[in-house]
Design a protein around this motif. Structure first.
Motif, PDB file in Angstrom:
ATOM      1  N   GLY A   1       1.063  -0.849  -0.157  1.00 45.40           N
ATOM      2  CA  GLY A   1       0.342  -0.679   0.053  1.00 45.40           C
ATOM      3  C   GLY A   1       0.786   1.106  -0.529  1.00 45.40           C
ATOM      4  O   GLY A   1       0.796   2.302  -0.470  1.00 45.40           O
ATOM      5  N   TYR A   2       1.946   1.271   0.459  1.00 44.08           N
ATOM      6  CA  TYR A   2       2.723   2.593   0.715  1.00 44.08           C
ATOM      7  C   TYR A   2       4.218   2.460  -0.832  1.00 44.08           C
ATOM      8  O   TYR A   2       4.316   3.234  -0.863  1.00 44.08           O
ATOM      9  N   ARG A   3       3.580   1.659  -1.773  1.00 49.11           N
ATOM     10  CA  ARG A   3       4.234   1.326  -2.814  1.00 49.11           C
ATOM     11  C   ARG A   3       4.938   2.634  -3.309  1.00 49.11           C
ATOM     12  O   ARG A   3       5.950   2.930  -3.463  1.00 49.11           O
ATOM     13  N   LYS A   4       3.721   3.863  -3.687  1.00 51.37           N
ATOM     14  CA  LYS A   4       4.114   5.246  -4.214  1.00 51.37           C
ATOM     15  C   LYS A   4       5.611   6.019  -3.542  1.00 51.37           C
ATOM     16  O   LYS A   4       6.103   6.715  -3.165  1.00 51.37           O
ATOM     17  N   LYS A   5       4.569   5.694  -2.178  1.00 58.66           N
ATOM     18  CA  LYS A   5       5.975   6.598  -0.989  1.00 58.66           C
ATOM     19  C   LYS A   5       7.539   5.744  -1.396  1.00 58.66           C
ATOM     20  O   LYS A   5       8.106   6.497  -1.317  1.00 58.66           O
ATOM     21  N   TYR A   6       7.329   4.385  -1.264  1.00 64.88           N
ATOM     22  CA  TYR A   6       8.750   3.880  -1.367  1.00 64.88           C
ATOM     23  C   TYR A   6       9.663   4.060  -3.249  1.00 64.88           C
ATOM     24  O   TYR A   6      10.904   4.680  -2.934  1.00 64.88           O
ATOM     25  N   LYS A   7       8.482   3.941  -4.015  1.00 68.01           N
ATOM     26  CA  LYS A   7       9.400   4.445  -5.344  1.00 68.01           C
ATOM     27  C   LYS A   7      10.326   5.579  -5.539  1.00 68.01           C
ATOM     28  O   LYS A   7      10.827   5.888  -5.954  1.00 68.01           O
ATOM     29  N   ARG A   8       9.024   6.907  -4.875  1.00 65.62           N
ATOM     30  CA  ARG A   8       9.804   8.463  -4.941  1.00 65.62           C
ATOM     31  C   ARG A   8      10.585   8.566  -3.854  1.00 65.62           C
ATOM     32  O   ARG A   8      11.388   8.818  -4.119  1.00 65.62           O
ATOM     33  N   ALA A   9      10.645   7.405  -3.272  1.00 66.68           N
ATOM     34  CA  ALA A   9      12.090   7.710  -2.205  1.00 66.68           C
ATOM     35  C   ALA A   9      13.605   6.644  -2.616  1.00 66.68           C
ATOM     36  O   ALA A   9      14.311   7.625  -2.702  1.00 66.68           O
TER      37      ALA A   9
END
Length: 335
Positions: free
Chosen positions: A315-323
């Motif tokens: 569910g937090y994949r967008k956050k991890y990909k941006r990081a």
């Protein structure tokens, strides 16, 4: 000069410093509408630039009411939706610089930290007289944060504060794939009505035409580079495990202060993160490193393997990909 360990530091920050610190990060000190370069292949970028330029003028000089009729109401706010590295933060910072004060700029997480430090009522009091509230990286970590931000932005909008936010997901799609998705969706739909959505399309400029991220260095190479950097300024050198543990003891609102005055950071023994709490803390640290343009040199696994495949599917994949996108850019800057 010297080499310091971030894990040994215990920074403090006062509530008043949190308010005064609601400004664009150093990386975007010089961001202006005139320095944004929309791609001729992505017309949505030019539309977003033109729309926000006009909006800044309207906020600075709002339409006057006539004798017999009210002026047309301004939009309550805009929501910049697009992928990573398309210039949304540049546009948001440019808007902030173009609008006369008082105005505030912060990430979603920074505003939730502010509420935690000041209390909800005091936060509303401090911000309700602002012309503009800019919210970067609008992300949802838990239902509590969602409800707090929904209520905060709604009350500030009712008080006449103009709102502009960036994210990587449309307002009515935030929260999908996460725990209690229905609760998220219900809250988000109420908040989404406050914004007109502006798409900002395009590839991630941070990696366009660039070679792959640098291969990891050895532990000895990282330590030698840190020692060399420490001769000129106070670089930081940490073992990954020790720094990860230290971050768990430090409130994320202090991560920026932790990095103040650090020109470069060096980390040995990077490994994939399989604990979600630790991974989310590293996301905040990476964001603060990126804000300050602090290059990162590391040993261990390649930095694009910091977050496990399971994390990148969750569910937090967008956050991890941006990081990850930001961390690789910092690794290239380290050389």
């Amino acid at each position: 000069m010297s080499v310091l360990a971030l894990a040994d530091q215990s920074p403090t920050i006062t509530p008043s410093e949190l308010i005064s610190g609601l400004v664009p990060p150093p990386r975007f000190d010089a961001a202006r509408f005139s320095t944004y370069r929309p791609s001729p292949n992505e017309p949505s970028q030019q539309v977003a630039l033109d729309t926000l330029s006009r909006y800044a003028e309207q906020i600075a000089d709002p339409p006057k009411r006539g004798l017999f009729r009210k002026a047309a109401p301004m939009a309550g706010g805009y929501y910049l939706d697009g992928g990573f590295g398309v210039g949304k933060t540049h546009l948001l910072a440019s808007l902030w610089h173009a609008v006369p004060g008082p105005r505030a700029y912060g990430t979603f997480v920074e505003y939730t930290h502010l509420v935690g430090a000041l209390g909800f009522a005091e936060t509303v009091k401090q911000l309700s007289g602002h012309r503009l509230l800019a919210v970067d990286e609008f992300e949802l970590d838990d239902p509590g944060d969602t409800m707090v931000m929904t209520r905060l932005l709604s009350e500030l909008s009712d008080a006449g504060v103009k709102l502009v936010a960036t994210s990587n997901t449309l307002p009515d799609k935030l929260g999908e794939g996460r725990f209690a998705a229905e609760d998220f969706r219900r809250e988000i739909h109420a908040l989404a009505s406050r914004f007109d959505t502006l798409r900002v399309d395009g590839p991630d400029y941070r990696h366009a035409g660039l070679a792959p991220a640098p291969a990891p260095s050895s532990d000895d190479e990282v330590r030698s580079a840190a020692a060399a950097a420490g001769q000129a300024s106070s670089a930081s050198l940490d073992d990954f495990e020790s720094l990860t543990t230290a971050l768990s003891r430090l409130h994320p609102s202090k991560y920026g202060r932790l990095l103040d005055g650090v020109p470069a950071t060096f980390v040995t023994g990077v490994r994939p993160l399989d604990d979600q709490s630790a991974a989310l803390r590293w996301v905040v640290l990476i964001d603060r490193l990126y804000d300050r343009t602090i290059p990162v040199k590391a040993s261990g696994v390649p930095l694009d393997e910091l977050f496990t495949p399971e994390m990148l599917k969750g569910g937090y994949r967008k956050k991890y990909k941006r990081a990850t996108s930001r961390l690789l850019a910092l690794a290239r800057e380290a050389g």
